[in-house]
Scaffold this motif. Sequence first.
Motif, PDB file in Angstrom:
ATOM      1  N   ALA A 136       0.845  -1.199   0.000  1.00 51.12           N
ATOM      2  CA  ALA A 136       0.000   0.000   0.000  1.00 51.12           C
ATOM      3  C   ALA A 136       0.878   1.246   0.000  1.00 51.12           C
ATOM      4  O   ALA A 136       1.181   1.798   1.062  1.00 51.12           O
ATOM      5  CB  ALA A 136      -0.917  -0.010   1.219  1.00 51.12           C
ATOM      6  N   ARG A 139       0.044   4.315   2.019  1.00 49.39           N
ATOM      7  CA  ARG A 139       0.152   4.200   3.471  1.00 49.39           C
ATOM      8  C   ARG A 139       1.594   3.943   3.908  1.00 49.39           C
ATOM      9  O   ARG A 139       1.862   3.688   5.080  1.00 49.39           O
ATOM     10  CB  ARG A 139      -0.758   3.075   3.987  1.00 49.39           C
ATOM     11  N   ASP A 160      -6.111  -7.151   8.280  1.00 49.75           N
ATOM     12  CA  ASP A 160      -5.136  -6.066   8.289  1.00 49.75           C
ATOM     13  C   ASP A 160      -4.237  -6.152   9.523  1.00 49.75           C
ATOM     14  O   ASP A 160      -4.619  -6.769  10.527  1.00 49.75           O
ATOM     15  CB  ASP A 160      -5.853  -4.710   8.325  1.00 49.75           C
ATOM     16  N   PHE A 172      -4.593   0.997   9.181  1.00 50.64           N
ATOM     17  CA  PHE A 172      -5.491   0.399   8.188  1.00 50.64           C
ATOM     18  C   PHE A 172      -6.940   0.424   8.687  1.00 50.64           C
ATOM     19  O   PHE A 172      -7.687  -0.531   8.524  1.00 50.64           O
ATOM     20  CB  PHE A 172      -5.055  -1.030   7.862  1.00 50.64           C
ATOM     21  N   THR A 178      -9.992  -3.085   5.793  1.00 47.67           N
ATOM     22  CA  THR A 178      -9.889  -2.457   4.479  1.00 47.67           C
ATOM     23  C   THR A 178      -9.829  -3.572   3.430  1.00 47.67           C
ATOM     24  O   THR A 178      -9.753  -4.756   3.758  1.00 47.67           O
ATOM     25  CB  THR A 178      -8.616  -1.600   4.366  1.00 47.67           C
ATOM     26  N   TYR A 180      -7.377  -4.300   1.750  1.00 49.07           N
ATOM     27  CA  TYR A 180      -6.087  -4.969   1.911  1.00 49.07           C
ATOM     28  C   TYR A 180      -6.192  -6.197   2.821  1.00 49.07           C
ATOM     29  O   TYR A 180      -5.319  -7.063   2.798  1.00 49.07           O
ATOM     30  CB  TYR A 180      -5.057  -4.002   2.487  1.00 49.07           C
TER      31      TYR A 180
END
Length: 542
Positions: A136, A139, A160, A172, A178, A180
């Motif tokens: 990410a 981030r 996460d 996150f 998320t 992810y």
Amino acid sequence: MRLAFAAALLLASTSAQAQTAPDISVDTLKEVTKTLSSDAFEGRAPATPAEDKTVAYMIERFKAAGLQPGNHGSWVQDVPLVQITASNVAPLTFTGGKTPVSLAYRKDTVLGTYQVVPHVSVKDSDVVFVGYGINAPERGWNDYASVDVKGKTVVILVNDPDWQMMTLDGPFGGRAMTYYGRWTYKFEEAARQGAAAAIIIHDTEPAAYPWGVVESSWTGPQLEQDTPGDHMDQSKAIGWIQQDSAKALFASAGKDYAALIEAAKHKGFKAVPLGVKASVSWDSAIRRQASKNVIGILPGTAKPDEVVLYSAHWDHLGHCAPVKGDDICNGALDNASGSAALVALAEAHAKAGPAKRSLVFLSVTAEESGLLGSKFYAENPVYPLAKTVGGVNMDGINIIGPAKDFVLVGVGKSELEDMVKPFVAAQGRVIVPEPSPEKGGYYRSDHFSFAKLGVPMLYGESGEDLVKGGKAAGHAASKDYTTNRYHKPQDQYDPNWDWSGGIQDLAIYYGLGRQLAEGSAWPNWYPTAEFRAVRDKSRLGQ
């Protein structure tokens, strides 16, 4: 807030208070749910004879409700799928450590592939623990930064890194998952990194379901969208292993499992080669077959080219891992009840008469296989997405009684949340945060297919604070379903279900959809939402 939208919201507050309760038939809810979840429909697996029966039944009910065929004179949209069924699955083995580790199919591991090939083989592949498997850049987080995993096997944690936080302000999103954190993302990123195999460690709490759900969902025939290239850009093998199996693997590799799990939670984590090699193989039977979305429409009177959408998936798992000799996953709540709601709302809107905008009722296939039916429609829409105002997705209806609260799943996304508030308030209910945001419900149903391409879709449902029994009773019912029925043969129709809470929720969905269809508002995503840019772009040319 735009002035036009603010005016529409004020109108919504007034109309919600004054609106006559819609005529939503509880008999329809019962009859359709009972029929679709009966053994005669064999769990409604796509690309099986049960699909033909299910599609025919949905068409019959849409016709009877007063809808017209929704795809240029046809009731259906073909969705090209490929079915892959594994056989002769060898144990997943890890060699080169202190002791060999051999994991049995179903009991210790489940495996699959996106690749459309007759035989899958991963042999002596170096194994790397990549933490949460997240890349990410926005981030400042990249679990793959320090390692090249091309041709290797990656072992990944689910959810996460901050899922154990009880607040929503972590790197996150804290407790809220998320994208992810979703298993779909983990496999997508592993493929982008060139991994030969990607294995997720199963842990019930962050995964949001027990091993039995993984086993029933990942074994037997698996469906994927049939696209050119046969998904050869994906990893050869993908799947899950039990947490105890992962601990045995790490012990064999001479690694401290708990210490590495802790390290993976923190920014700057570096992937760890385990010093062992993975091998597995199996055969794949391949069958290509078009499945079907069912589409009905109540054409608009003034602006028929502008569309308000209701969606629910008709499919379930078909035959699955047996429990006490029963191998039919009937999917009564998931999602025969949502399909029944789609029919009941069609009846109610047809009885009220056509609105100014068109109302489309979309019964999609292959949600359980990765939102494939809704994804195909969103990528190949019968009605342009730029002309799709928004709508409501339904995946399971309240059958445990009225709730004092109403949950917006994935709250903080779109202006539909503002529009629905008056309808909730008119019932004397309150909107509350998701009780289990770590489960990532926003990414697990068909509204997400439309959201990714810019269309605002509401996904809301009864909360756990029941009128009878309060939060304790609601939480107990939710936990019982997740543990004992979800994606299992026990998800069966019960004539003793209390549909009164479901009727309340459907009144909210009806009110919101009717207001959108009679009005001129174009609700958008909030400026901070990740889907705002694509919506603005699609609407720019209108």
